[in-house]
Design an enzyme around this catalytic site. Sequence first.
Site, PDB file in Angstrom:
ATOM      1  N   HIS A 183      63.701 -33.200  25.443  1.00 58.64           N
ATOM      2  CA  HIS A 183      62.566 -32.055  26.077  1.00 58.64           C
ATOM      3  C   HIS A 183      62.891 -31.775  27.762  1.00 58.64           C
ATOM      4  CE1 HIS A 183      60.561 -33.490  22.471  1.00 58.64           C
ATOM      5  NE2 HIS A 183      59.934 -32.193  22.562  1.00 58.64           N
ATOM      6  N   ARG A 290      53.015 -27.232  23.713  1.00 51.34           N
ATOM      7  CA  ARG A 290      53.064 -28.462  23.726  1.00 51.34           C
ATOM      8  C   ARG A 290      52.273 -29.037  24.719  1.00 51.34           C
ATOM      9  NH1 ARG A 290      58.984 -26.881  23.245  1.00 51.34           N
ATOM     10  NH2 ARG A 290      59.782 -28.181  21.499  1.00 51.34           N
ATOM     11  N   ARG A 326      49.358 -26.951  19.943  1.00 48.76           N
ATOM     12  CA  ARG A 326      49.721 -28.237  18.842  1.00 48.76           C
ATOM     13  C   ARG A 326      48.889 -29.574  19.630  1.00 48.76           C
ATOM     14  NH1 ARG A 326      55.831 -30.009  18.776  1.00 48.76           N
ATOM     15  NH2 ARG A 326      55.511 -30.731  20.784  1.00 48.76           N
ATOM     16  N   GLU A 425      58.336 -31.013  10.077  1.00 54.80           N
ATOM     17  CA  GLU A 425      59.658 -31.409  10.932  1.00 54.80           C
ATOM     18  C   GLU A 425      60.089 -32.745  10.396  1.00 54.80           C
ATOM     19  OE1 GLU A 425      58.419 -32.111  15.177  1.00 54.80           O
ATOM     20  OE2 GLU A 425      56.341 -32.361  14.403  1.00 54.80           O
ATOM     21  N   ASN A 448      63.937 -29.019  15.735  1.00 56.64           N
ATOM     22  CA  ASN A 448      64.357 -30.244  16.644  1.00 56.64           C
ATOM     23  C   ASN A 448      64.507 -31.481  15.829  1.00 56.64           C
ATOM     24  OD1 ASN A 448      64.449 -27.923  18.147  1.00 56.64           O
ATOM     25  ND2 ASN A 448      62.576 -28.616  19.515  1.00 56.64           N
ATOM     26  N   ASP A 449      63.052 -31.870  15.418  1.00 54.43           N
ATOM     27  CA  ASP A 449      62.959 -33.095  14.809  1.00 54.43           C
ATOM     28  C   ASP A 449      63.590 -32.866  13.145  1.00 54.43           C
ATOM     29  OD1 ASP A 449      62.065 -34.963  16.434  1.00 54.43           O
ATOM     30  OD2 ASP A 449      60.188 -33.709  16.672  1.00 54.43           O
ATOM     31  N   ARG A 459      68.382 -37.068  18.195  1.00 52.80           N
ATOM     32  CA  ARG A 459      68.617 -35.716  18.887  1.00 52.80           C
ATOM     33  C   ARG A 459      68.683 -35.807  20.353  1.00 52.80           C
ATOM     34  NH1 ARG A 459      62.268 -33.477  18.753  1.00 52.80           N
ATOM     35  NH2 ARG A 459      62.614 -31.994  20.657  1.00 52.80           N
ATOM     36  N   CYS A 496      59.109 -23.208  15.303  1.00 51.96           N
ATOM     37  CA  CYS A 496      59.117 -23.192  16.829  1.00 51.96           C
ATOM     38  C   CYS A 496      60.280 -24.276  17.186  1.00 51.96           C
ATOM     39  CB  CYS A 496      57.793 -23.804  17.177  1.00 51.96           C
ATOM     40  SG  CYS A 496      57.135 -25.334  16.409  1.00 51.96           S
TER      41      CYS A 496
HETATM   42  C1  PEP Z   1      60.555 -29.721  16.948  1.00 49.24           C
HETATM   43  O1  PEP Z   1      60.504 -30.910  16.604  1.00 49.24           O
HETATM   44  O2  PEP Z   1      61.389 -28.903  16.620  1.00 49.24           O
HETATM   45  C2  PEP Z   1      59.393 -29.175  17.780  1.00 49.24           C
HETATM   46  C3  PEP Z   1      59.254 -28.054  17.960  1.00 49.24           C
HETATM   47  O3  PEP Z   1      58.754 -30.147  18.667  1.00 49.24           O
HETATM   48  P1  PEP Z   1      59.351 -31.091  19.743  1.00 49.24           P
HETATM   49  O4  PEP Z   1      60.478 -30.299  20.068  1.00 49.24           O
HETATM   50  O5  PEP Z   1      58.303 -30.881  20.832  1.00 49.24           O
HETATM   51  O6  PEP Z   1      59.385 -32.421  19.160  1.00 49.24           O
HETATM   52 MG    MG Z   2      58.814 -32.245  17.068  1.00 53.39          MG
END
Ligand code: PEP
Ligand code: MG
Length: 561
Positions: A183, A290, A326, A425, A448-449, A459, A496
Site C-alpha cells: 500500500h 480506500r 469501498r 479479489e 493486487n490480491d 504481494r 481497481c
Molecule cells: C486489490 O486487491 O486489487 C485492491 C484494489 O485492493 P487493495 O490493493 O487495497 O488490497
Molecule cells: Mg485487495
Amino acid sequence: MYKGIGASPGIAVGKALLLKKEDIIIERKSIRNEMEENERFHKALDKTKEQIEEIKKNTGAAQQEIMDAHLMILEDPELIGGVEGAVNAEKINAEAALQGVIDTFVAIFESMDNEYMRERAADIKDVGQRIMMNLLGKEHPNLAKLKEPVVIVAHDLTPSDTAQLDRENVLGFVTEIGGRTSHSAIMARTMEIPAVLGLKAITQQIKNGDILVFDGEEGIVLVNPEEPVIQQYTEKRVKLAEEKQALRKLLNSNTISKDGKKVELGGNIGNPRDAQKAHESGAEGIGLYRTEFLYMDRTSLPSEEEQFEAYKAVLEIMGERPVVIRTLDIGGDKELPYMNLPKEMNPFLGYRAIRICLDQKEIFKTQLRALLRASVYGNLKIMYPMISSLEEVRAANGIMEEVKQELNNERKEWSSDIEVGIMIEIPAAAVISDILAMEVDFFSIGTNDLIQYTTAVDRMNEKIAHLYNPFNPAVLRLIKQVIDNGHKAGKWVGMCGEVAGDKRLIPVLLGMGLDEFSMSAGAILPARKQIQALSYEEMKALADQVLQLGTAEEIEKLLCE
Ligand code: PEP
Ligand code: MG
C-alpha cells in the site's frame, strides 16, 4: 548503482534523508545532581511541546485533536511528578525514570475495561517515545513537515507514514522492503511521488546528505553520481513533465477506442484530496475509494460524522460522476494499532476487511450510516472488499437493510438508487462469479490480491517479487471468466487493482470487454491516449490469443512486442 522494484514512476534528484530505526536501549544510571537531571527532563518536555505544536499547525482536524490530547499528556502532573519523584528518590537518570513511569501508565491504561481508555495507551506510548528521543538528543524527523526537499531512505514506510508525507518536500523514497502492490507503493503512485522499493540493506549503504538520483519506473538508484549523469536524469525529468503536459489536451475527451467501444476511466483514491487530484487528472469517476485510510493515523475509530463529511466531500467533488466507496478493508499491511488485533501468522489470510465488519457489526453499521447519509450528495456506489462467498454478500446486505431501516426511523435521508457491488479479489469469488453476479450490481476486480491468492505469492515479499506476475495465465483466465459472468447477468465489470493501469495489459483488458478501469491519477491520461489508438475488434482477437497461451513469459512477450 542499485536496482530495486520500480514502484512509482518519475525521476528524483536530491539529498538523502536517512530514517534509521534504532533500537533504543535505556540504561539505568546513578546520578549525583538531581536538579540537573530534572532540568534535562523539563527541557525535553518543552522541546516535545514545540514539536507537537508544529505538527498541529500542519494537519487536519482529526490529527489536531490527537495532538491536543498529546499536549495534555505532556502537562499531566502525574507524569511530571512521577519522573521527578523517581529521579529524586532513586537518584537515577531521567531516561530510566521516564521509561518506568511510561511503562506503568501504559500498563494501567491497557488493563482498563473502558475501550476508549485502553486506546489512550497508544497516545501515551507515542508521547513517551517523543520525550525520550529528545532526552537522548536524537533527531525525530517529522515526515509531514520537512525543512528542505529530500529523498527519504528507510527500512520501511508504513501506509500511515506514507499518508503523512510532506508532499512539497519529499522528492521520492527508497525502502528496503515492500513490493509494487504494497500500500505504500500504491499511495506513492497516487501522490505521484517516485519510489523504489525492495533495496535490501540500502539504509546501511547510504549516508545522510548523499545525492541520490533515481528512476521510479526502472527501479534504479544512483548514489553521488558524476555531474553529467545528474544532468541526463534532470533532462529526462523535464521530458517526462513535458509529455505529461501534452496529455492534458485529452482531459475532457471520452475514452473510446478507434472503432467506437467506450469504457470508463476512474481514479483510485485514499482521501478527498486525492479525489480532487483525480478529478483534475481526467477521471470519469472514482473506481475505488480506500476508506481504511480514514481510520489510520489516529488513535480511535472515526466517528459517523467524520466519515460522513469525508464521503460527502468526495461525492461533491465528483458531481454526477460515479464514486465507488469501498467499506473498511483493514488487515494485511494496513494495520490499526488501536484496534488491538492480535498478531497473526498470515495477516493477508486473516481476520480482516469484511470479516471484521461482519463480526464487529457496530463498526460496519457506523460506516454504512455515514455512507447512506452521504449518498444524497452525489452518485454513490458501495463496494464490499474481500468477498469469498455468497453468504458474506447476503450478511453484509442484511446489515445494510438494518441501517436503512434505522435511518428511516430517524427520518434521515438517503438515496434509493445506490448500486452495491463487490470486489473480486479472492479466487473463490471469481469461480462463483456467475452466482454472485445475480446478487450484486457490479464487480470490481482487485488484481493486487487476486494475483497473490491465485498464485500463492505474497504481494509484500520482495524476495518472491519475480513470481508475483500479472501475466500469469491462470490470473488472466480468471479475469476473463469474471467479466463474462458479470456481463451474462447484465452487470458492469470494472477493475481497481494495479493491472487496470498497466499499459502492457490495457489492450487485453479492453479486448476482454472490461467496462471500467480504475487507477492512480497519473495513469489516467496515458491510458486514455492508449485506448483511443486501439481497435476493440483487434484487441478481442488479441485477448483470445493470450488466453490460449500457457506461460506468463509467452504472454508477456506477445503483449510487450
Ligand atoms: C486489490 O486487491 O486489487 C485492491 C484494489 O485492493 P487493495 O490493493 O487495497 O488490497
Ligand atoms: Mg485487495
